[in-house]
Design a protein around this motif. Structure first.
Motif, PDB file in Angstrom:
ATOM      1  N   ALA A   1       0.850  -1.195   0.000  1.00 18.45           N
ATOM      2  CA  ALA A   1       0.000   0.000   0.000  1.00 18.45           C
ATOM      3  C   ALA A   1       0.886   1.246   0.000  1.00 18.45           C
ATOM      4  O   ALA A   1       1.891   1.307   0.707  1.00 18.45           O
ATOM      5  N   GLY A   2       0.521   2.218  -0.796  1.00 15.10           N
ATOM      6  CA  GLY A   2       1.252   3.477  -0.833  1.00 15.10           C
ATOM      7  C   GLY A   2       2.517   3.459  -1.663  1.00 15.10           C
ATOM      8  O   GLY A   2       3.237   4.455  -1.713  1.00 15.10           O
ATOM      9  N   GLU A   3       2.830   2.321  -2.331  1.00 17.49           N
ATOM     10  CA  GLU A   3       4.060   2.204  -3.106  1.00 17.49           C
ATOM     11  C   GLU A   3       3.766   1.540  -4.448  1.00 17.49           C
ATOM     12  O   GLU A   3       2.688   0.990  -4.657  1.00 17.49           O
ATOM     13  N   GLN A   4       4.765   1.587  -5.341  1.00 17.15           N
ATOM     14  CA  GLN A   4       4.692   0.848  -6.587  1.00 17.15           C
ATOM     15  C   GLN A   4       5.325  -0.532  -6.378  1.00 17.15           C
ATOM     16  O   GLN A   4       5.974  -0.795  -5.370  1.00 17.15           O
ATOM     17  N   ALA A   5       5.138  -1.414  -7.344  1.00 15.81           N
ATOM     18  CA  ALA A   5       5.601  -2.797  -7.208  1.00 15.81           C
ATOM     19  C   ALA A   5       7.123  -2.884  -7.294  1.00 15.81           C
ATOM     20  O   ALA A   5       7.782  -2.064  -7.947  1.00 15.81           O
ATOM     21  N   ILE A   6       7.669  -3.914  -6.646  1.00 14.63           N
ATOM     22  CA  ILE A   6       9.058  -4.322  -6.837  1.00 14.63           C
ATOM     23  C   ILE A   6       9.041  -5.798  -7.235  1.00 14.63           C
ATOM     24  O   ILE A   6       8.051  -6.508  -7.009  1.00 14.63           O
ATOM     25  N   PHE A   7      10.133  -6.254  -7.841  1.00 10.22           N
ATOM     26  CA  PHE A   7      10.270  -7.659  -8.222  1.00 10.22           C
ATOM     27  C   PHE A   7      11.358  -8.280  -7.353  1.00 10.22           C
ATOM     28  O   PHE A   7      12.376  -7.640  -7.055  1.00 10.22           O
ATOM     29  N   ARG A   8      11.140  -9.541  -6.948  1.00  3.42           N
ATOM     30  CA  ARG A   8      12.139 -10.219  -6.131  1.00  3.42           C
ATOM     31  C   ARG A   8      12.044 -11.729  -6.341  1.00  3.42           C
ATOM     32  O   ARG A   8      11.060 -12.237  -6.876  1.00  3.42           O
ATOM     33  N   LEU A   9      13.084 -12.405  -5.920  1.00  2.00           N
ATOM     34  CA  LEU A   9      13.093 -13.862  -5.897  1.00  2.00           C
ATOM     35  C   LEU A   9      13.069 -14.350  -4.458  1.00  2.00           C
ATOM     36  O   LEU A   9      13.612 -13.687  -3.563  1.00  2.00           O
ATOM     37  N   GLN A  10      12.448 -15.473  -4.240  1.00  2.00           N
ATOM     38  CA  GLN A  10      12.574 -16.191  -2.980  1.00  2.00           C
ATOM     39  C   GLN A  10      13.218 -17.535  -3.296  1.00  2.00           C
ATOM     40  O   GLN A  10      12.656 -18.327  -4.051  1.00  2.00           O
ATOM     41  N   ALA A  11      14.394 -17.769  -2.721  1.00  2.00           N
ATOM     42  CA  ALA A  11      15.162 -18.966  -3.036  1.00  2.00           C
ATOM     43  C   ALA A  11      15.151 -19.940  -1.867  1.00  2.00           C
ATOM     44  O   ALA A  11      15.397 -19.543  -0.729  1.00  2.00           O
ATOM     45  N   ARG A  12      14.867 -21.216  -2.158  1.00  2.00           N
ATOM     46  CA  ARG A  12      14.890 -22.229  -1.103  1.00  2.00           C
ATOM     47  C   ARG A  12      16.320 -22.557  -0.684  1.00  2.00           C
ATOM     48  O   ARG A  12      16.587 -22.856   0.469  1.00  2.00           O
ATOM     49  N   GLU A  13      17.235 -22.519  -1.625  1.00  2.00           N
ATOM     50  CA  GLU A  13      18.645 -22.758  -1.347  1.00  2.00           C
ATOM     51  C   GLU A  13      19.433 -21.498  -1.694  1.00  2.00           C
ATOM     52  O   GLU A  13      18.964 -20.638  -2.437  1.00  2.00           O
ATOM     53  N   ARG A  14      20.649 -21.439  -1.161  1.00  2.00           N
ATOM     54  CA  ARG A  14      21.466 -20.256  -1.400  1.00  2.00           C
ATOM     55  C   ARG A  14      22.220 -20.398  -2.723  1.00  2.00           C
ATOM     56  O   ARG A  14      23.427 -20.598  -2.783  1.00  2.00           O
ATOM     57  N   TRP A  15      21.468 -20.278  -3.813  1.00  2.00           N
ATOM     58  CA  TRP A  15      22.062 -20.410  -5.139  1.00  2.00           C
ATOM     59  C   TRP A  15      22.808 -19.142  -5.547  1.00  2.00           C
ATOM     60  O   TRP A  15      23.781 -19.206  -6.294  1.00  2.00           O
ATOM     61  N   LEU A  16      22.324 -18.004  -5.123  1.00  2.00           N
ATOM     62  CA  LEU A  16      22.905 -16.735  -5.563  1.00  2.00           C
ATOM     63  C   LEU A  16      23.901 -16.233  -4.532  1.00  2.00           C
ATOM     64  O   LEU A  16      23.543 -15.997  -3.382  1.00  2.00           O
ATOM     65  N   GLY A  17      25.136 -16.052  -4.926  1.00  2.00           N
ATOM     66  CA  GLY A  17      26.135 -15.511  -4.026  1.00  2.00           C
ATOM     67  C   GLY A  17      26.054 -13.996  -3.963  1.00  2.00           C
ATOM     68  O   GLY A  17      25.458 -13.333  -4.825  1.00  2.00           O
ATOM     69  N   ALA A  18      26.664 -13.419  -2.949  1.00  2.00           N
ATOM     70  CA  ALA A  18      26.669 -11.969  -2.797  1.00  2.00           C
ATOM     71  C   ALA A  18      27.376 -11.327  -3.989  1.00  2.00           C
ATOM     72  O   ALA A  18      28.323 -11.870  -4.547  1.00  2.00           O
ATOM     73  N   GLY A  19      26.892 -10.177  -4.376  1.00  2.00           N
ATOM     74  CA  GLY A  19      27.467  -9.467  -5.516  1.00  2.00           C
ATOM     75  C   GLY A  19      26.385  -8.743  -6.285  1.00  2.00           C
ATOM     76  O   GLY A  19      25.570  -8.021  -5.700  1.00  2.00           O
ATOM     77  N   SER A  20      26.344  -8.955  -7.584  1.00  2.00           N
ATOM     78  CA  SER A  20      25.326  -8.307  -8.405  1.00  2.00           C
ATOM     79  C   SER A  20      24.845  -9.278  -9.473  1.00  2.00           C
ATOM     80  O   SER A  20      25.544 -10.228  -9.840  1.00  2.00           O
ATOM     81  N   ALA A  21      23.635  -9.031  -9.944  1.00  2.00           N
ATOM     82  CA  ALA A  21      23.043  -9.849 -11.007  1.00  2.00           C
ATOM     83  C   ALA A  21      22.438  -8.915 -12.041  1.00  2.00           C
ATOM     84  O   ALA A  21      22.120  -7.752 -11.749  1.00  2.00           O
ATOM     85  N   THR A  22      22.289  -9.434 -13.243  1.00  2.00           N
ATOM     86  CA  THR A  22      21.678  -8.662 -14.322  1.00  2.00           C
ATOM     87  C   THR A  22      20.205  -9.038 -14.429  1.00  2.00           C
ATOM     88  O   THR A  22      19.851 -10.214 -14.396  1.00  2.00           O
ATOM     89  N   LEU A  23      19.372  -8.028 -14.558  1.00  2.00           N
ATOM     90  CA  LEU A  23      17.931  -8.236 -14.695  1.00  2.00           C
ATOM     91  C   LEU A  23      17.540  -7.941 -16.136  1.00  2.00           C
ATOM     92  O   LEU A  23      17.871  -6.879 -16.677  1.00  2.00           O
ATOM     93  N   LEU A  24      16.837  -8.884 -16.757  1.00  2.00           N
ATOM     94  CA  LEU A  24      16.488  -8.775 -18.167  1.00  2.00           C
ATOM     95  C   LEU A  24      14.993  -8.975 -18.380  1.00  2.00           C
ATOM     96  O   LEU A  24      14.369  -9.785 -17.699  1.00  2.00           O
ATOM     97  N   ALA A  25      14.444  -8.230 -19.331  1.00  2.00           N
ATOM     98  CA  ALA A  25      13.139  -8.558 -19.907  1.00  2.00           C
ATOM     99  C   ALA A  25      13.471  -9.324 -21.180  1.00  2.00           C
ATOM    100  O   ALA A  25      13.679  -8.741 -22.249  1.00  2.00           O
ATOM    101  N   ALA A  26      13.598 -10.642 -21.028  1.00  2.00           N
ATOM    102  CA  ALA A  26      14.169 -11.471 -22.086  1.00  2.00           C
ATOM    103  C   ALA A  26      13.113 -11.935 -23.070  1.00  2.00           C
ATOM    104  O   ALA A  26      11.928 -12.066 -22.731  1.00  2.00           O
ATOM    105  N   ALA A  27      13.553 -12.206 -24.279  1.00  2.00           N
ATOM    106  CA  ALA A  27      12.662 -12.856 -25.233  1.00  2.00           C
ATOM    107  C   ALA A  27      12.284 -14.222 -24.695  1.00  2.00           C
ATOM    108  O   ALA A  27      13.091 -14.911 -24.073  1.00  2.00           O
ATOM    109  N   ALA A  28      11.047 -14.612 -24.887  1.00  2.00           N
ATOM    110  CA  ALA A  28      10.604 -15.925 -24.434  1.00  2.00           C
ATOM    111  C   ALA A  28      11.390 -17.007 -25.165  1.00  2.00           C
ATOM    112  O   ALA A  28      11.887 -16.778 -26.274  1.00  2.00           O
TER     113      ALA A  28
END
Length: 309
Positions: free
Chosen positions: A58-85
């Motif tokens: 409420a009161g904000e715009q949407a954000i996108f996030r992942l919820q991971a069951r395992e720690r697949w992503l290490g600390a650092g940075s990732a690239t976010l893409l609107a990829a072709a299907a």
């Protein structure tokens, strides 16, 4: 022979490592909508990984996030893409920039702008895709959501967002009400802000304590300023009580000129210092008299001091 082995080795070294990809099978991909007046979520389960979701408070715009069951992503940075299907090989991807990745179940939150562009991409048949390096070995890891059956879910999601409150708790937990004219009457802007606070409190009964702190500038004598700050705080208290808030849930203090927001060096600054601060909180309700409890008694809260001048 040695030259042939060296040539073969150099050719293999040039071959890029294959990405580890998490993606739900096309026929199993589904979008799910959940929410209430405080938050709406639009999500897709990702096989063997977790969930990708759009979250709008409420009161904000949407954000996108992942919820991971395992720690697949290490600390650092990732690239976010609107990829072709996957079934659109001739279509280019849209790079939406980087996200900072940290440890934990939710490794990152996108910006609101990135989430908005991902939603627009889904409506255009594109896939949200996160590309990152894994913890082990530095392989490229990709997490992809699919745009199948998205339009119906998006309509349901928009229906949920239409019912969101205008603000969330973080936006109303501390509010400054101004008295720019120098008097003690609430102006239209202050009343409008109070109505938003009251709307939130009606939706969230756990918010059960209001603290009001009245303030003034340094234009008058200390006694005059203290009285002005008191009357301003009482005006806000009266508005809350007239709107149905029990008096015992309201704490009133007044401080005169003692705690300015800014220096009283000019008229604009003095106007900012003429204010009432409204603080909302959640205080556990006392148990009914005679009720048995297995919990240890809580320590008594510190007694409120006398009103400041």
């Amino acid at each position: 022979m040695r030259q042939r082995y060296l040539l073969l080795f150099s050719l293999l070294a040039c071959v890029p490592a294959q990405a580890i990809t998490f993606q739900t099978r096309l026929e199993q991909a589904e979008w799910k909508v959940e929410g209430d007046q405080f938050e709406c979520r639009l999500s897709q389960a990702i096989t063997d990984f977790g969930v990708g979701e759009f979250v709008r408070r409420a009161g904000e715009q949407a954000i996108f996030r992942l919820q991971a069951r395992e720690r697949w992503l290490g600390a650092g940075s990732a690239t976010l893409l609107a990829a072709a299907a996957p079934w659109q090989p001739g279509r280019g991807d849209i790079n939406l920039g980087m996200v900072n990745v940290a440890a934990g179940e939710v490794p990152f939150n996108s910006t609101q702008l990135q989430a908005g562009r991902l939603l627009a991409g889904l409506l255009d048949g594109r896939s949200p895709l996160v590309r990152h390096r894994t913890l082990q070995g530095g392989e490229t890891l990709e997490v992809r959501l699919l745009p199948v059956r998205f339009a119906k879910a998006y309509n349901d999601y928009m229906g949920c967002t239409a019912k969101l409150l205008p603000v969330n708790f973080d936006q109303v937990r501390q509010v400054q009400l101004g008295f720019p004219s120098g008097g003690t009457d609430l102006d239209d802007r202050a009343r409008a802000r109070l109505e938003i606070i009251l709307q939130y409190m009606r939706a969230d009964p756990s918010v059960n304590r209001i603290e009001l702190d009245g303030h003034s500038d340094n234009s008058g004598s200390r006694l005059t300023n203290r009285d002005l700050s008191r009357r301003r705080a009482l005006a806000v208290q009266g508005y809350f009580e007239a709107s149905g808030v029990p008096a015992e849930r309201i704490v009133v203090r007044f401080h005169g000129e003692q705690y300015p927001l800014v220096t009283n060096s000019n008229a604009a600054n003095r106007a900012k210092n003429r204010r009432v601060t409204v603080r909302l909180s959640r205080v556990p309700e006392p148990e009914p008299a005679g009720a048995e409890s297995t919990a240890e008694p809580a320590s008594a809260p510190a007694a409120a001091g006398p009103a400041s001048s």
